[in-house]
Enzyme design. Structure first.
Site, PDB file in Angstrom:
ATOM      1  N   GLU A   9       0.811  -1.212   0.000  1.00 11.45           N
ATOM      2  CA  GLU A   9       0.000   0.000   0.000  1.00 11.45           C
ATOM      3  C   GLU A   9       0.848   1.267   0.000  1.00 11.45           C
ATOM      4  O   GLU A   9       0.568   2.215  -0.731  1.00 11.45           O
ATOM      5  CB  GLU A   9      -0.895   0.042   1.252  1.00 11.45           C
ATOM      6  CG  GLU A   9      -2.180  -0.738   1.163  1.00 11.45           C
ATOM      7  CD  GLU A   9      -3.003  -0.573   2.418  1.00 11.45           C
ATOM      8  OE1 GLU A   9      -4.194  -0.243   2.303  1.00 11.45           O
ATOM      9  OE2 GLU A   9      -2.475  -0.774   3.537  1.00 11.45           O
ATOM     10  N   HIS A  44       3.724 -25.836  -2.766  1.00  5.44           N
ATOM     11  CA  HIS A  44       2.759 -25.857  -3.863  1.00  5.44           C
ATOM     12  C   HIS A  44       2.908 -24.647  -4.782  1.00  5.44           C
ATOM     13  O   HIS A  44       1.939 -24.233  -5.420  1.00  5.44           O
ATOM     14  CB  HIS A  44       1.335 -25.935  -3.300  1.00  5.44           C
ATOM     15  CG  HIS A  44       1.075 -27.174  -2.511  1.00  5.44           C
ATOM     16  ND1 HIS A  44       0.698 -28.360  -3.091  1.00  5.44           N
ATOM     17  CD2 HIS A  44       1.191 -27.419  -1.177  1.00  5.44           C
ATOM     18  CE1 HIS A  44       0.566 -29.287  -2.150  1.00  5.44           C
ATOM     19  NE2 HIS A  44       0.858 -28.739  -0.983  1.00  5.44           N
TER      20      HIS A  44
END
Length: 619
Positions: free
Chosen positions: A492, A508
């Site tokens: 941000e 993964h």
């Protein structure tokens, strides 16, 4: 999104409106403008592209004055952020002036119709269409109020409007259909604004307009009606925030001030709500019965951005302490998936402002299904506060920095309190357990202060990483929302790409990203003696070892005295020991500081990051 300020009274109007816009610049800073009318009914308007200081310079070079007026700071939706598209906008005659927050969905249809009737449009905005539409009805002989009432019935979308006309001295019309509108009540003076801070130093007596309501402000009175002209008696309230809380108070940025206000925000949110003697939690403003809470079969949580991360942490608190299954939704997705809701479900909506458009929509979807709604928000009188069946106000005080800090910790405290309350009510927690959890909560502000007193080490750490392009944040279980929030804060305000990821998912895919240039922040705190916490710690430690084996740079957030993960980390940030459920509140504080100091070193605008606004009041 955008910020609106209006004033009618006896004070100097230009400095008052400019000061008010400064307090609303967190809502938009693409452009700004002001329109005032003097005693001779002469209207003057100034606008400037960019931040408010550009408008101030324009006024310095071309002064103006008046008895009443309106101002606006813009976050662009329709039309590029240029001086031409800046508000206020005029009608064809130049006598009607409008400022607007929101989106008019059917503006192109209206624009074509008005153009066919002779309107000459100067900008790309939907707001100019509103000015021309009101002016069109005034040309038919209607008063400003009557013309506004007729015009707004033709608008589709969401909008907050403030309108003045040279033909109707000392009068401001305010309209709400969606975005917030606050009316301030003074002595011989009245205010309209998009939020409370611009009003606070002048009066603490306010009311919020409801949807499809119109207020007519003059020097002598305020009158409220609905879009059909029916008179409405608004519910006046007194704001207890100290005006000084909305100022920087010696800090370089609002964000830094708000980080340091977190111990007070925690204390104020807890105060009067929990007994250390009995562990019992007391929650007011509940139009939800104890029987309703006992019969719950599930809880849904809907929120956006940082509030969604608080809700994700709240899921762990509620399932642990009250043993109720919890689902967490992005409010922006909630109503588009046709959620399965029953009368035995509870929806918790979380919003700092209480005016987040997507969250309001989720709340209304649930209420239509017969669901009870509990709100966690920071603004008394906001739309969510008014429409929910129960509310836990967070008492964090005004939060000006666009990147949320103290509101996040206060939201997690509110959810923790509710989890304790529900656990006690449903017989899940014994009195002794309740007292222990309450004591942990009572000790939390001092522990946050301890972290803040050691903030220099975080600033030093920022020197090593402010030039990097990517960060990875990892956490497991209740630490995963902290990883998400840490990554969000960094992206941000510093514009560094950062990603939060569940530590157990490394194999993964994310392992492919790791090399000797990638900083990896791992949140791996624990509560000694807590079996599930110890197991989570050990599994996350294995992920740290994985990163180390691939030459990643490890920054570990650990509990004080850690003897295992600290040895394989390149850098460690220690937090005081606390219970597992409160650990995220401590762990997020150094990550807020790290983001802040990295952004400052990169020369970024910390309080007003590009392309973002504080309150997202349009979808």
């Amino acid at each position: 999104m955008c910020g609106i300020v209006g004033y009618v009274g006896n004070k100097q109007v230009v400095p008052l409106i400019i000061d008010g816009l400064r307090k609303l610049e967190y809502r938009g800073y693409d452009s700004a403008g002001i329109a005032v009318v003097d005693g001779a009914q002469h209207l003057e308007l100034r606008r400037a592209e960019g931040k408010l200081r550009n408008l101030e310079e324009c006024i310095r070079l071309h002064p103006l004055d008046g008895n009443y007026g309106i101002g606006h700071t813009r976050w662009a939706t329709h039309g590029r952020p240029t001086e031409e598209n800046a508000h206020p906008h005029r009608d064809q005659s130049g006598k009607v002036v409008v400022v607007h927050n929101g989106i008019i969905e059917n503006y192109l249809t209206l624009k074509e119709r008005l153009a066919a009737n002779g309107s000459d449009f100067k900008t790309e905005t939907d707001t100019e269409v509103v000015a021309h539409l009101i002016g069109h009805y005034k040309d038919d002989g209607l008063s400003l109020e009557e013309a506004t009432r007729k015009a707004v019935k033709e608008l589709r979308g969401i909008f907050a409007l403030s309108i003045i006309s040279v033909d109707e001295p000392d009068t401001i019309i305010a309209v709400r259909e969606g975005p917030p509108v606050v009316i301030g009540l003074g002595d011989g003076e009245f205010f309209v604004a998009s939020d409370i801070p611009p009003i606070l130093q002048h009066t603490r007596d306010v009311f919020f307009l409801g949807d499809r309501e119109i207020a007519v402000l003059t020097k002598d009175s305020v009158r409220v009606t609905d879009f059909d002209g029916n008179v409405i008696e608004p519910k006046q309230q007194r704001i207890t925030w100290d005006p000084i809380m909305a100022e920087k108070g010696g800090f370089k940025h609002f964000m830094l001030k708000e980080i340091y206000e977190q111990p007070r925000a925690v204390r104020d949110t807890v105060q009067g709500r929990v007994s250390l003697d009995t562990g019992k939690v007391y929650l007011d403003e509940m139009d939800i019965s104890e029987d309703d809470f006992r019969s719950l079969t599930s809880i849904k949580i809907a929120a956006c951005g940082t509030s969604w991360h608080a809700g994700h942490a709240g899921k762990f608190m509620l399932e642990k302490l009250a043993r109720v299954p919890v689902e967490v939704d992005y409010a922006s997705e909630f109503r588009y998936r046709d959620p399965v809701l029953t009368e035995n479900d509870l929806l918790i909506v979380i919003s700092q402002s209480g005016e987040t458009a997507d969250t309001i929509a989720a709340m209304r979807e649930a209420k239509q299904a017969g669901c009870k709604v509990l709100a966690v928000c920071n603004v008394q009188g906001s739309m969510i506060h008014r429409e929910a069946d129960g509310t836990i106000l967070t008492h964090a005080g005004p939060e000006i920095g666009v990147a949320s800090t103290k509101a996040f910790t206060a939201q997690m405290i509110a959810l923790y309190l509710f989890a304790l309350y529900l656990g006690e009510l449903r017989g899940v927690l014994s009195q002794d357990e309740g007292k222990k959890y309450a004591q942990d909560l009572a000790e939390l502000p001092l522990k946050i202060e301890q972290l803040l007193n050691d903030a220099d080490s975080i600033e030093e750490l920022s020197k090593e990483f402010f030039r990097v392009q990517d960060f990875l944040y990892l956490g497991r279980g209740i630490n995963f929302p902290v990883a998400l929030e840490g990554a969000l804060k960094l992206k941000e305000i510093s514009y560094i790409h950062a990603e939060g990821y569940p530590a157990g998912e490394m194999k993964h895919g994310p392992n492919a990203l790791i090399d000797e240039k990638l900083p990896v922040v791992v949140v791996n705190t624990r509560e000694p003696g807590n079996k599930s916490s110890e197991l989570r710690y050990e599994k996350t430690h294995s992920n740290i070892v994985e990163v180390k084996a691939r030459d990643g740079i490890i920054i570990s957030v650990l509990t004080e005295g850690d003897q295992m993960s600290s040895k394989v980390s390149n850098h460690i940030i220690e937090i005081p020991e606390t219970s597992d459920l409160l650990g995220p509140i401590l762990a997020v504080v150094p990550l807020q500081l790290l983001s802040y100091h990295i952004a400052v070193r990169r020369g970024c605008d910390v309080d007003q990051p590009r392309n973002l606004a504080k309150s997202v009041t349009v979808e």
